[in-house]
Design an enzyme around this catalytic site. Structure first.
Site, PDB file in Angstrom:
ATOM      1  N   LYS A  77      -0.029  -1.185  15.658  1.00  0.00           N
ATOM      2  CA  LYS A  77       1.212  -1.791  16.157  1.00  0.00           C
ATOM      3  C   LYS A  77       1.088  -3.299  16.070  1.00  0.00           C
ATOM      4  CE  LYS A  77       5.031  -0.260  18.194  1.00  0.00           C
ATOM      5  NZ  LYS A  77       5.569   1.097  18.045  1.00  0.00           N
TER       6      LYS A  77
HETATM    7  N1  GLU Z   1       8.327   1.846  15.820  1.00  0.00           N
HETATM    8  C1  GLU Z   1       8.492   3.248  15.643  1.00  0.00           C
HETATM    9  C2  GLU Z   1       7.650   4.010  16.638  1.00  0.00           C
HETATM   10  O1  GLU Z   1       7.263   3.506  17.665  1.00  0.00           O
HETATM   11  C3  GLU Z   1       8.315   3.689  14.202  1.00  0.00           C
HETATM   12  C4  GLU Z   1       6.971   3.419  13.620  1.00  0.00           C
HETATM   13  C5  GLU Z   1       6.885   3.695  12.124  1.00  0.00           C
HETATM   14  O2  GLU Z   1       7.809   4.221  11.552  1.00  0.00           O
HETATM   15  O3  GLU Z   1       5.828   3.388  11.581  1.00  0.00           O
HETATM   16  O4  GLU Z   1       7.385   5.166  16.459  1.00  0.00           O
END
Ligand code: GLU
Length: 432
Positions: free
Chosen positions: A122
């Site tokens: 993240k």
């Molecule tokens: N931000 C989204 C989540 O928390 C999508 C992450 C992604 O598609 O890599 O799942």
């Protein structure tokens, strides 16, 4: 200097988190409980407990008035055991490292629950995007990308949108990365615009997945969607699409909110009106389809289904007892604290946990990455059918695990995930 050992808590009580509103502690409390139930050995526990890699950067940006601002940014890679790191990047004023650590670990567990071959990562940049011009936002995004460039890549770590980031921001990341590679590299990010190699269905995938999980949860509880009411907290991409697709199941959406509060109408809100309002104003300001309520009041409404689709820690030990919904489907990451989990277990509320409920987004991100790599593109029906198969199957696996081990659906989802990641880590062995 002696290395700092990772100490496993002796009491595996999810309610003993020191600060239930620290997302990392909330994540760890569930991880500890799942590890305990699985009988995870100490070495694997130590590996999975902490992030593989944490990058912190200071991002200088020349503002439109010529002044210089420096923003704090992070990218945390929790695990790359099952595949490249995967996870969004959020832009928000209060982003902090423990939050990004928790969100990265949640991505590891999420990808494992739905069995897509990614690890978890993240990113976060501490900024208020509503105060930045397009030019400033672009310069911030490109400089952040340049600063984490050595650690991301289609086989290393693949960013995506998250809170306050969108396909345009993904396009800037793609372009910055591709300029340095000297060739277009669409698989560097997911959630990008269609014309740059984005996938059909990606923008709506998280919300659509939330509605699939709502449908499955209602069936499991023997509740008929057509007689149910629902309140949705949040009307960003996840909340708005969740509301629209849950309404399509026949459920009456009686309330929806944005950051400033909500609208409640016992007769049900007209989803077309809500969509037009959000398209035109990007908020509920001036929307007069019902009574104004606060975000706290929305959570406590007398509804059958509650969809927290805004942010972390909105349901805690302080308000969980007042929640009347029988089914909670977590569109947001980390909306419920461990203290609230216990209350829901006692009150027999069925919670579809975030790492399953909102996994539709990353599942279609996986489809996008696959399409980029094979250079062949699917239509929306194909994407949605594949998504439905994966999510319904994962829901059933989580429920079966919960029954087998007599644990909540949340701990069952963690157990499934931790077991998969531990298994891969064990089989790969330790490179020394
Ligand atoms: N931000 C989204 C989540 O928390 C999508 C992450 C992604 O598609 O890599 O799942």
């Amino acid at each position: 200097m002696a290395a700092e050992a990772i100490v496993r808590p002796t009491t595996m009580n999810p309610n003993q988190s020191r600060n239930e509103e620290n997302p990392l502690e909330a994540m760890n409390a569930r991880f500890d409980l799942a590890a305990e139930k699985l009988g995870l050995d100490q070495g694997l526990y130590n590996i999975l407990k902490v992030a593989d890699r944490e990058i912190a950067v200071a991002i200088p940006v020349v503002m439109d008035d010529g002044s210089l601002n420096v923003y704090r940014g992070y990218r945390v890679q929790h695990s790359v055991a099952r595949g490249p790191g995967k996870g969004g990047i959020r832009f928000a004023p209060n982003v902090h490292l423990d939050e990004v650590r928790a969100l990265a670990a949640w991505m590891t567990w999420k990808c494992a629950v739905v069995n897509v071959p990614f690890g978890g990562a993240k990113g976060g940049v501490c900024c208020d995007p509503s105060k930045l011009s397009m030019g400033e936002l672009e310069r911030l995004t490109r400089r952040y990308t340049a600063m984490i460039m050595d650690f991301i890549g289609p086989d290393r770590d693949v960013p995506a949108p998250d809170m306050n980031t969108n396909p345009q921001i993904m396009a800037w990341i793609l372009d910055t990365y591709s300029m340095h590679q000297r060739h277009a590299t669409p698989a560097i990010v997911t959630g990008k615009p269609l014309e740059l190699g984005g996938s059909h269905g990606r923008v709506r995938a998280t919300g659509y997945g939330v509605s699939l999980m709502t449908r499955e949860a209602l069936y499991r509880q023997g509740m008929d969607p057509k007689t149910c009411t629902c309140a949705v907290q949040g009307c960003g991409n996840v909340g708005s699409v969740s509301a629209e697709t849950i309404a399509a199941l026949g459920v009456k959406i009686v309330a929806i909110s944005d950051i400033n509060g909500g609208i409640y109408n016992a007769e049900g809100l007209d989803m077309t009106q809500v969509r037009i309002q959000l398209e035109e104003h990007r908020s509920l300001d001036g929307f007069e389809a019902g009574d104004r309520i606060t975000n706290e009041e929305l959570l406590e409404l007398d509804v059958d289904v509650l969809i927290p689709a805004a942010t972390e820690n909105v349901i805690t030990s302080r308000n969980a007892e007042k929640i009347k919904a029988r089914v909670i489907v977590e569109g947001a990451n980390g909306p419920t604290t461990p203290g609230a989990d216990r209350i829901f277990e006692e009150n027999e509320v069925l919670v579809v946990p975030d790492i399953l409920a909102n996994a539709g987004g990353v599942t279609v991100s996986y489809f996008e990455w696959v399409q980029n790599r094979i250079g062949y593109y699917w239509d929306e029906r194909d994407v949605n059918n594949r998504l439905e198969r994966i999510m319904v199957n994962s829901f059933q696996e989580v429920c079966a695990m919960a029954e087998k081990h007599k644990v909540s659906t949340r701990i069952a989802a963690y157990m499934l995930a931790v077991d998969k990641v531990a298994d891969v880590t064990r089989t790969r062995g330790i490179y020394a």
